[in-house]
Design an enzyme around this catalytic site. Structure first.
Site, PDB file in Angstrom:
ATOM      1  N   SER A 188     -27.457 -50.211 -50.066  1.00  0.00           N
ATOM      2  CA  SER A 188     -28.299 -50.115 -48.876  1.00  0.00           C
ATOM      3  C   SER A 188     -29.244 -51.292 -48.690  1.00  0.00           C
ATOM      4  O   SER A 188     -29.705 -51.535 -47.586  1.00  0.00           O
ATOM      5  CB  SER A 188     -29.113 -48.825 -48.939  1.00  0.00           C
ATOM      6  N   HIS A 216     -24.256 -44.583 -47.081  1.00  0.00           N
ATOM      7  CA  HIS A 216     -24.381 -45.612 -46.034  1.00  0.00           C
ATOM      8  C   HIS A 216     -23.009 -45.999 -45.471  1.00  0.00           C
ATOM      9  O   HIS A 216     -22.802 -47.153 -45.073  1.00  0.00           O
ATOM     10  CB  HIS A 216     -25.111 -46.842 -46.571  1.00  0.00           C
ATOM     11  N   LYS A 247     -27.999 -39.115 -42.815  1.00  0.00           N
ATOM     12  CA  LYS A 247     -28.008 -40.469 -42.246  1.00  0.00           C
ATOM     13  C   LYS A 247     -27.124 -40.476 -40.991  1.00  0.00           C
ATOM     14  O   LYS A 247     -27.483 -39.855 -40.001  1.00  0.00           O
ATOM     15  CB  LYS A 247     -27.612 -41.491 -43.316  1.00  0.00           C
TER      16      LYS A 247
HETATM   17  C1  LIG Z   1     -30.057 -41.960 -49.038  1.00  0.00           C
HETATM   18  C2  LIG Z   1     -29.199 -42.021 -50.240  1.00  0.00           C
HETATM   19  C3  LIG Z   1     -29.081 -40.923 -51.096  1.00  0.00           C
HETATM   20  C4  LIG Z   1     -29.908 -39.682 -50.920  1.00  0.00           C
HETATM   21  O1  LIG Z   1     -29.504 -38.965 -49.798  1.00  0.00           O
HETATM   22  P1  LIG Z   1     -30.311 -37.666 -49.352  1.00  0.00           P
HETATM   23  O2  LIG Z   1     -29.327 -36.805 -48.680  1.00  0.00           O
HETATM   24  O3  LIG Z   1     -31.407 -38.159 -48.461  1.00  0.00           O
HETATM   25  O4  LIG Z   1     -30.864 -37.042 -50.602  1.00  0.00           O
HETATM   26  C5  LIG Z   1     -28.197 -41.004 -52.151  1.00  0.00           C
HETATM   27  N1  LIG Z   1     -27.449 -42.121 -52.364  1.00  0.00           N
HETATM   28  C6  LIG Z   1     -27.549 -43.203 -51.560  1.00  0.00           C
HETATM   29  C7  LIG Z   1     -26.696 -44.405 -51.816  1.00  0.00           C
HETATM   30  C8  LIG Z   1     -28.428 -43.187 -50.488  1.00  0.00           C
HETATM   31  O5  LIG Z   1     -28.546 -44.268 -49.701  1.00  0.00           O
END
Ligand SMILES: *Cc1c(COP(=O)(O)O)cnc(C)c1O
Length: 402
Positions: A188, A216, A247
């Protein structure tokens, strides 16, 4: 005897740590948004900003159709379950969503969690023990690192995105019963896409399983948005996928793990964040289902996101900014210096653009940046207004190469 001073030492210690974070410029303040999430947001001070820092890749977080689907699911299934899944917390909508995710990702079965953080926290310990090896990219997400810590398997770490070192670690893990390679599908901070084709080849050569975290990527990477495995043409070669509903896939919250059915059945029996935490709210399950139906029927949002990304990447480079090259909608605009990154983000805020400065320890020392994230919801007009603000702030701070 209780020492009243001992308690005061605790609070004073916290206060002094917080003060030192503030002094070093590492304290993270929170902007307060008074509107829905979207390409434009209204802050609590009434300012309207073009939002360039949400994980709202497909623009669905504040999208009317998604909101309607959440309301409809609430009407039908209620507000919540007041139960974990295995007691009395499983509704038709949870099973439908698990099926839809499996189908969308090209996997056999899926288990839902309250967050991807929980999916990663609960995936290793039930499946691997001290006879096994987990081989992890050095820059994997915090939740993967924590999940591995909860598991007794031997740990091997390979240099970020370095296939020669991955192979060396696979060799070091020779003799272990099961070997698992785990990587973020997309990282990310840089928008780097993991080399899944090469990783799968190495996995085949050394008899290892492959797990990817698709937070992502799910919904927009690959020709039809299935993710990094589609992007790299390795669908069918990935053993475990974890991902988020928080997301691109709607943005509320919730996570999942997808794999073969014996893996998912084992997780349902043994994964602690699943067994000991509440069911996903029906509104989220219902809205996520509607998102997957929409993404399966058209690639329009995904296509618009990639067109916006290409436009922004081209224009921002031509202005003379240094960006990390790539194709992902995460576009790191490099400032290298932490205070400069903060001043730049602050100036952009004044000019009507919301971005966040990232600096050590979130990114390596000397790699400070603002991370821009494109959305399908951005119009070209909004992007061009944002680019004009970038140019003005860049000129004022002497950042432009051209
Ligand atoms: C945002 C993210 C998470 C966590 O996701 P949530 O559903 O908000 O707990 C886990 N792994 C990666 C690579 C992320 O970018």
């Amino acid at each position: 005897m209780g020492d009243r001073n001992a308690k005061e030492h605790f609070y004073a210690g916290l206060e002094s740590n917080l003060a030192s974070l503030r002094e070093q410029g590492l304290f993270k303040p929170e902007r307060v948004i008074a509107s829905r999430q979207g390409a434009e947001v209204v802050c609590d001070d009434g300012r309207v900003l073009i939002n360039m820092c949400a994980n709202n890749y497909l623009g669905l977080s504040g999208d009317e159709e998604t909101v309607r689907a959440a309301i409809a699911a609430t009407e039908k299934y209620g507000y919540g379950l007041s139960s974990v899944r295995f007691i009395c917390g499983t509704q038709t909508v949870h099973k439908q969503l698990e099926r839809a995710l499996s189908e969308f990702l090209g996997m056999e079965d899926t288990i839902l969690y309250a967050a991807a953080f929980d999916a990663n926290g609960g995936v290793f310990e039930p499946l691997f023990d001290e006879n096994d090896a987990i081989i992890s990219d050095a820059l994997n997400h915090a939740s993967i690192i924590d999940g591995i810590r909860l598991c007794k398997a031997a740990r091997y770490r390979y240099q970020h995105n370095d296939m020669a070192d991955l192979e060396a670690q696979l060799q070091a893990a020779e003799g272990k019963r099961n070997k698992l390679i785990v990587t973020d599908g997309v990282f990310s901070m840089d928008g780097t896409i993991a080399q899944l084709d090469k990783i799968c080849d190495l996995a085949d050569k050394y008899g290892a399983l492959v797990m990817i975290d698709e937070c992502h990527a799910s919904g927009f990477m690959g020709k039809t948005g299935r993710g990094t495995h589609e992007h790299h043409n390795v669908m069918g070669r990935i053993d475990i996928i974890t991902g988020t509903l928080g997301k691109a896939l709607g943005g509320a919250m919730g996570g999942f793990t997808s794999a073969r059915k014996e893996v998912i059945q084992t997780l349902r029996q043994k994964s602690r964040p699943y067994l000991f935490s509440n069911s996903l709210a029906p509104s989220i399950a219902g809205a996520s289902l509607s998102v997957l139906e929409r993404l399966s029927s058209s690639t329009e949002l995904r296509d618009r996101l990639h067109a916006n990304t290409a436009h922004f990447r081209k224009e921002i480079s031509e202005l003379g900014f240094t960006i990390k090259p790539g194709t992902h909608p995460v576009v790191p605009v490099m400032l290298f210096d932490a205070p400069l990154a903060q001043r730049f983000a602050q100036r952009l805020y004044e000019l009507g653009v919301l971005v966040t400065g990232f600096f050590y320890p979130v990114v390596p020392m000397g790699q400070a940046r603002v991370r821009v994230q494109l959305s399908a919801a951005h119009t070209t007009e909004q992007l061009d207004r944002a680019l004009a603000a970038f140019r003005q702030a860049g000129q004022e701070l002497g950042l432009l190469k051209n």
